[in-house]
Scaffold this motif. Structure first.
Motif, mmCIF file in Angstrom:
data_model
loop_
_atom_site.group_PDB
_atom_site.id
_atom_site.type_symbol
_atom_site.label_atom_id
_atom_site.label_comp_id
_atom_site.label_asym_id
_atom_site.label_seq_id
_atom_site.Cartn_x
_atom_site.Cartn_y
_atom_site.Cartn_z
ATOM 1 N N LEU A 35 1.067 -1.199 -0.103
ATOM 2 C CA LEU A 35 -0.118 0.027 -0.118
ATOM 3 C C LEU A 35 0.870 1.206 0.036
ATOM 4 C CD1 LEU A 35 -3.235 0.689 0.090
ATOM 5 C CD2 LEU A 35 -2.773 0.647 2.729
ATOM 6 N N LEU A 36 0.684 1.918 -1.031
ATOM 7 C CA LEU A 36 1.781 2.976 -1.221
ATOM 8 C C LEU A 36 0.921 4.364 -1.199
ATOM 9 C CD1 LEU A 36 4.175 2.160 -4.117
ATOM 10 C CD2 LEU A 36 4.187 1.269 -1.593
ATOM 11 N N GLY A 37 1.520 5.594 -0.890
ATOM 12 C CA GLY A 37 0.896 6.841 -0.957
ATOM 13 C C GLY A 37 1.772 7.675 -0.242
ATOM 14 N N PRO A 38 1.511 9.077 -0.534
ATOM 15 C CA PRO A 38 2.171 10.077 0.160
ATOM 16 C C PRO A 38 1.629 10.171 1.670
ATOM 17 C CG PRO A 38 0.500 11.007 -1.393
ATOM 18 C CD PRO A 38 0.609 9.473 -1.548
ATOM 19 N N ASN A 39 2.579 10.927 2.425
ATOM 20 C CA ASN A 39 2.257 11.327 3.894
ATOM 21 C C ASN A 39 0.828 11.867 3.871
ATOM 22 O OD1 ASN A 39 5.449 12.546 4.279
ATOM 23 N ND2 ASN A 39 4.470 10.489 4.984
ATOM 24 N N GLY A 40 0.000 11.325 4.613
ATOM 25 C CA GLY A 40 -1.419 11.833 5.060
ATOM 26 C C GLY A 40 -2.486 11.020 4.185
ATOM 27 N N ALA A 41 -1.817 10.053 3.296
ATOM 28 C CA ALA A 41 -2.894 9.533 2.271
ATOM 29 C C ALA A 41 -3.954 8.614 2.979
ATOM 30 C CB ALA A 41 -2.208 8.568 1.138
ATOM 31 N N GLY A 42 -3.790 8.290 3.971
ATOM 32 C CA GLY A 42 -4.616 7.261 4.698
ATOM 33 C C GLY A 42 -4.159 5.983 4.611
ATOM 34 N N ARG A 200 10.311 -5.259 -4.471
ATOM 35 C CA ARG A 200 10.796 -6.548 -4.140
ATOM 36 C C ARG A 200 9.605 -7.611 -3.425
ATOM 37 N NH1 ARG A 200 16.354 -8.554 -0.982
ATOM 38 N NH2 ARG A 200 15.371 -10.286 -0.345
ATOM 39 N N LEU A 201 8.986 -7.053 -2.684
ATOM 40 C CA LEU A 201 8.105 -7.995 -1.914
ATOM 41 C C LEU A 201 6.660 -8.170 -2.291
ATOM 42 C CD1 LEU A 201 8.893 -6.772 1.827
ATOM 43 C CD2 LEU A 201 9.978 -8.792 0.662
ATOM 44 N N ALA A 202 6.023 -6.964 -2.786
ATOM 45 C CA ALA A 202 4.590 -7.110 -3.180
ATOM 46 C C ALA A 202 4.171 -7.597 -4.413
ATOM 47 C CB ALA A 202 4.036 -5.480 -3.109
ATOM 48 N N HIS A 203 3.359 -8.620 -4.533
ATOM 49 C CA HIS A 203 3.032 -9.184 -5.704
ATOM 50 C C HIS A 203 1.821 -7.984 -6.364
ATOM 51 C CE1 HIS A 203 3.204 -12.540 -2.824
ATOM 52 N NE2 HIS A 203 3.800 -13.096 -4.057
ATOM 53 N N ASP A 204 1.074 -7.193 -5.710
ATOM 54 C CA ASP A 204 0.451 -6.218 -6.101
ATOM 55 C C ASP A 204 0.689 -4.843 -5.206
ATOM 56 O OD1 ASP A 204 -1.497 -7.471 -8.026
ATOM 57 O OD2 ASP A 204 -1.904 -8.809 -6.345
ATOM 58 N N ILE A 205 0.256 -3.913 -6.053
ATOM 59 C CA ILE A 205 0.431 -2.485 -5.544
ATOM 60 C C ILE A 205 -0.743 -1.966 -5.612
ATOM 61 C CG2 ILE A 205 1.804 -0.385 -5.736
ATOM 62 C CD1 ILE A 205 4.163 -2.143 -6.224
ATOM 63 N N CYS A 206 -0.777 -1.056 -4.584
ATOM 64 C CA CYS A 206 -2.110 -0.121 -4.546
ATOM 65 C C CYS A 206 -1.568 1.299 -4.051
ATOM 66 C CB CYS A 206 -3.225 -0.781 -3.575
ATOM 67 S SG CYS A 206 -4.604 0.125 -3.492
ATOM 68 N N VAL A 207 -1.968 2.153 -5.077
ATOM 69 C CA VAL A 207 -1.548 3.459 -4.523
ATOM 70 C C VAL A 207 -2.611 4.328 -4.031
ATOM 71 C CG1 VAL A 207 -0.240 5.593 -5.325
ATOM 72 C CG2 VAL A 207 0.273 3.443 -6.246
ATOM 73 N N ILE A 208 -2.729 5.005 -3.034
ATOM 74 C CA ILE A 208 -3.638 5.650 -2.669
ATOM 75 C C ILE A 208 -3.190 7.145 -2.317
ATOM 76 C CG2 ILE A 208 -4.995 3.907 -1.341
ATOM 77 C CD1 ILE A 208 -4.208 4.867 1.209
ATOM 78 N N ASP A 209 -4.240 8.025 -2.389
ATOM 79 C CA ASP A 209 -3.984 9.242 -2.175
ATOM 80 C C ASP A 209 -5.169 10.039 -1.602
ATOM 81 O OD1 ASP A 209 -2.554 11.875 -1.796
ATOM 82 O OD2 ASP A 209 -2.318 12.147 -4.047
ATOM 83 N N HIS A 210 -5.313 10.985 -0.826
ATOM 84 C CA HIS A 210 -6.502 11.439 -0.200
ATOM 85 C C HIS A 210 -7.477 10.540 -0.173
ATOM 86 C CE1 HIS A 210 -4.621 15.416 -1.110
ATOM 87 N NE2 HIS A 210 -4.471 15.162 -2.378
ATOM 88 N N GLY A 211 -7.233 9.435 0.511
ATOM 89 C CA GLY A 211 -8.176 8.605 0.805
ATOM 90 C C GLY A 211 -8.786 7.741 -0.126
ATOM 91 N N ARG A 212 -8.255 7.742 -1.640
ATOM 92 C CA ARG A 212 -8.683 7.133 -2.379
ATOM 93 C C ARG A 212 -7.651 6.273 -3.201
ATOM 94 N NH1 ARG A 212 -12.457 11.332 -5.816
ATOM 95 N NH2 ARG A 212 -13.450 12.315 -3.853
ATOM 96 N N VAL A 213 -8.382 5.162 -3.900
ATOM 97 C CA VAL A 213 -7.226 4.252 -4.678
ATOM 98 C C VAL A 213 -6.821 5.094 -5.880
ATOM 99 C CG1 VAL A 213 -6.760 2.112 -5.636
ATOM 100 C CG2 VAL A 213 -8.038 2.373 -3.478
ATOM 101 N N ILE A 214 -5.967 5.315 -6.267
ATOM 102 C CA ILE A 214 -5.447 6.072 -7.598
ATOM 103 C C ILE A 214 -4.859 5.214 -8.545
ATOM 104 C CG2 ILE A 214 -5.558 8.630 -6.748
ATOM 105 C CD1 ILE A 214 -2.626 8.374 -6.874
ATOM 106 N N ALA A 215 -4.378 4.160 -8.240
ATOM 107 C CA ALA A 215 -3.976 3.152 -9.169
ATOM 108 C C ALA A 215 -3.666 1.764 -8.191
ATOM 109 C CB ALA A 215 -2.719 3.645 -9.812
ATOM 110 N N ARG A 216 -3.882 0.560 -9.259
ATOM 111 C CA ARG A 216 -3.468 -0.733 -8.655
ATOM 112 C C ARG A 216 -2.873 -1.522 -9.706
ATOM 113 N NH1 ARG A 216 -7.977 -2.002 -5.313
ATOM 114 N NH2 ARG A 216 -9.316 -0.456 -5.547
ATOM 115 N N GLY A 217 -2.347 -2.501 -9.398
ATOM 116 C CA GLY A 217 -1.835 -3.452 -10.360
ATOM 117 C C GLY A 217 -0.408 -4.003 -9.721
ATOM 118 N N SER A 218 0.183 -4.806 -10.716
ATOM 119 C CA SER A 218 1.492 -5.240 -10.077
ATOM 120 C C SER A 218 2.534 -4.233 -10.702
ATOM 121 C CB SER A 218 2.063 -6.627 -11.180
ATOM 122 O OG SER A 218 2.074 -6.137 -12.272
ATOM 123 N N SER A 219 3.827 -4.318 -9.819
ATOM 124 C CA SER A 219 4.688 -3.250 -10.180
ATOM 125 C C SER A 219 5.082 -3.041 -11.557
ATOM 126 C CB SER A 219 6.004 -3.671 -9.353
ATOM 127 O OG SER A 219 7.297 -3.387 -9.910
#
Ligand SMILES: Nc1ncnc2c1ncn2[C@@H]1O[C@H](COP(=O)(O)OP(=O)(O)OP(=O)(O)O)[C@@H](O)[C@H]1O
Ligand SMILES: [Mg+2]
Lengths: 342, 283
Positions: A35-42, A200-219
């Motif tokens: 789960l990725l996202g900038p500071n304060g993303a949620g 290295r570790l994640a099979h799937d990645i989910c990027v969130i910002d402002h409490g919403r998912v803005i992208a997902r998928g494998s790296s």
């Protein structure tokens, strides 16, 4: 079959802040979601909701087949948590901390003791095992906290920035521990600011910002969406950056999604998205040479997750203000797609 | 790494047994902390000792205990006073419990506990048990000091133990009030002051330090029905200490029952509130 972690439309507000604004997540059993996202993303808020520490205002979440709102006690039996900030008792020794957690996971006294010993060895804390945790360095505390999350190996683990503050060696070792856990069948949700870690570790990645998912998928999928290769040139003379950018724009791949040439004045670095690989590189060098532009460095670069992250979250920030960008962003970025979808 | 997958289920104890076990694990943790931070225990002892000495020697001669032989004598007042000081001391457990729990919230430890499959009230019960141990220790030291300044019991050791039992029970009840305060205010500093301020009116509008016979009727009614007064009065009876002119209010006529009832009611109410608060608490 729903995954080991499944969330739909999670909403959590703190006053005016919508920390989670309709988050959907799905983590298949035995896989790792970064789960990725900038500071304060949620991110932390999402972890706290999924680990029963916070009640969502709306939405539904199922962890290990159990509803986090309706069956919190059962969920707790199936999860391990290492929060963003090390939660260890400073006045207890490392060993006492782990034994306490073991007992509270309902291990028998002797089992808890044996397990504590194992984990202290494993996390290189054996020498400090009988010192109060207050005397530990930041990284040691972090390791103790991770060890506490692994006292029993529950089927679903949550780690909120597990390697923040660890030195490279300990980070590497932590990754190995995580890989072993996953190999043994554990499902893991991991938040991180180290994109290399997610890579290295994640099979799937989910990027969130402002409490919403803005992208997902494998790296790889995310990298592909950001655009293909780029050529990066560092010119010797700052005055030449403009000319060089012009030259390089000529080599730009048609319809490349990364926008035009990016120029970083202070590093004299110019980057353009291209397609054509190493052959193109030679052409760029020849052309720059013909124009008398001296270069310090040149290279072909594949996008990293860092690029993905900056690109995605950068777009999200711009879109909020500039409506006319929306058209361009829709062609280019999943950021816009997700938003329009709702 | 040998992993203990499934251990959680295999050793899932039956509920009440688990609750007791978990509480003891947490109590043990808090006792270890007390051992490692002895200053806290030392100050907890010094404060009431100071009260004993101040009240005995500064006010001792000035406060008469009406209805007693030699009402003005300092020794009479000291013997009258001691139950009050004991009772005040045990109520200070409130601040300790509150500060401890607020500190755990502050440091994120409550999050760790709340994510573990442990019994619901165990974090709080463990804390209140540890505070009870500390309070018992304090009261023991205090009793020795009290004897040194001239306090005596007159009705035998069993009744003395009964009195200490009532005192500790009251202290235990009050630590649940502290737990609720700690969960509500969230910072240790606020929990300490929040845990203490309301104790002053509670302990002063009572029969602890001065006989209620001299109070205006309204205050006197409050003092007579104050849970705190009931325990003080019960202890005076059980120790065989001077009681002054005892009011006709029911709790003053049946102080042992009143004390027990008050403590039970406080535990039921505040334990319920605190455990509920704990389940939704967020640091
Ligand atoms: N208890 C709280 N009270 C008020 N606001 C909160 C609370 N917890 C989180 N927030 C707000 O919710 C938003 C999301 O916070 P969160 O901690 O989930 O971010 P994060 O993605 O984990 O950030 P970071 O990378 O900095 O850890 C932030 O704006 C934060 O200020
Ligand atoms: Mg966070």
């Amino acid at each position: 079959m729903p995954g080991a972690i499944h969330a739909e439309g999670l909403v959590k507000t703190f006053g005016d802040v919508r920390a989670l604004d309709g988050v959907d997540l799905d983590v298949a059993e035995g896989t790792v979601l970064g789960l990725l996202g900038p500071n304060g993303a949620g991110k932390t808020t999402a972890v706290r909701v999924l680990t029963t520490l916070l009640r969502p205002d709306a939405g539904r979440a199922v962890v290990a087949g159990l509803d986090v709102v309706r069956q919190p006690d059962e969920v707790r039996r199936s999860i391990g948590l290492s929060g963003q900030f090390a939660a260890v008792d400073e006045y207890l020794t490392g060993r006492e901390n782990l034994r306490m957690v073991g007992r509270l996971y309902q291990l028998r006294g002797r089992q808890a003791k044996a397990r504590a010993g194992e984990l202290l060895e494993r996390f290189h804390l054996a020498d400090a095992a009988d010192r109060p945790a207050r005397t530990y360095s930041g990284g040691m505390r972090r390791r103790l906290d991770l060890a506490a999350a692994l006292v029993v190996s529950p089927p679903v683990m949550f780690m909120d920035e597990p390697t923040t503050g660890l030195d490279p060696r300990n980070r590497q070792q932590m990754w190995e521990v995580i890989e072993e856990l996953v190999a043994a069948g554990t499902t893991l949700l991991l938040t991180t600011q180290y994109l290399e870690e997610a890579d290295r570790l994640a099979h799937d990645i989910c990027v969130i910002d402002h409490g919403r998912v803005i992208a997902r998928g494998s790296s790889d999928e995310l990298k592909a969406r950001t655009g293909g290769e780029r050529v990066e040139v560092v010119v010797h003379d700052r005055a030449m950056t403009g000319t060089a950018a012009e030259v390089m724009t000529g080599f730009m791949a048609g319809g490349a999604s990364g926008g035009g040439a990016t120029v970083e004045q202070h590093t004299r670095r110019i980057t353009v998205p291209v397609s054509g690989g190493a052959k193109l590189l030679a052409e760029v060098i020849r052309e720059l040479d013909a124009r008398g532009i001296e270069i310090d460095d040149i290279g072909l670069r594949r996008p990293t997750l860092d690029d993905v992250f900056l690109w995605l979250t950068g777009h999200a920030a711009q879109d909020a203000g500039a409506a006319e960008d929306a058209g361009a962003a829709r062609d280019a970025g999943p950021a816009a797609e997700e938003r329009d979808g709702r | 790494m040998s992993v203990a997958t499934g251990a959680v289920d295999r050793h899932r104890a039956r509920r009440p047994v688990q609750a007791v076990r978990d509480s003891l694990v947490v109590a043990q943790r808090n006792l270890i902390r007390m051992k490692r931070i002895p200053e806290v225990v030392v100050f907890a002892v010094i404060q009431p000792v100071m009260f004993v000495i101040l009240f005995s020697y500064v006010f001792g001669g000035a406060i008469p205990v009406p209805g007693e032989k030699g009402a003005g004598g300092p020794l009479v007042y000291r013997n009258y006073l001691m139950a009050g000081i004991f009772a005040q001391t045990v109520t200070f457990a409130t601040a300790g419990a509150g500060a401890g729990i607020a500190d755990d919230m502050h440091k994120g430890l409550i999050d760790r506990f709340r994510s573990l499959p442990m019994a619901r009230g165990a974090v709080l019960t463990g804390r209140t048990i540890a505070d009870l141990v500390q309070t018992a220790l304090t009261v023991m030291v205090l009793a020795v000091v009290a004897v040194l300044v001239g306090w005596r019991i007159h009705d035998g050791v069993p009744r003395m133990f009964a009195a200490f039992g009532l005192l500790l029970f009251l202290g235990y009840a009050f630590s649940w009030v502290g737990a609720l305060i700690g969960l509500t205010v969230r910072t240790p500093e606020a929990a300490t002051s929040g845990g203490l301020i309301w104790l002053f009116p509670l302990t002063f509008v009572s029969n602890a330090f001065v006989p209620t016979s001299g109070m205006p009727p309204f205050l006197r009614a409050v003092a007579d029905w104050n849970p705190f007064s009931a325990t003080v009065q019960a202890c005076r009876q059980l120790y065989g200490n001077p009681q002054g002119i005892v009011s006709h209010a029911w709790p003053m006529r049946h102080p042992v029952w009143a004390s027990l009832m008050w403590s039970v009611v406080i535990i039921l109410v505040f334990r319920g509130l605190a455990v509920r608060k704990y389940r939704t608490a967020t640091a």
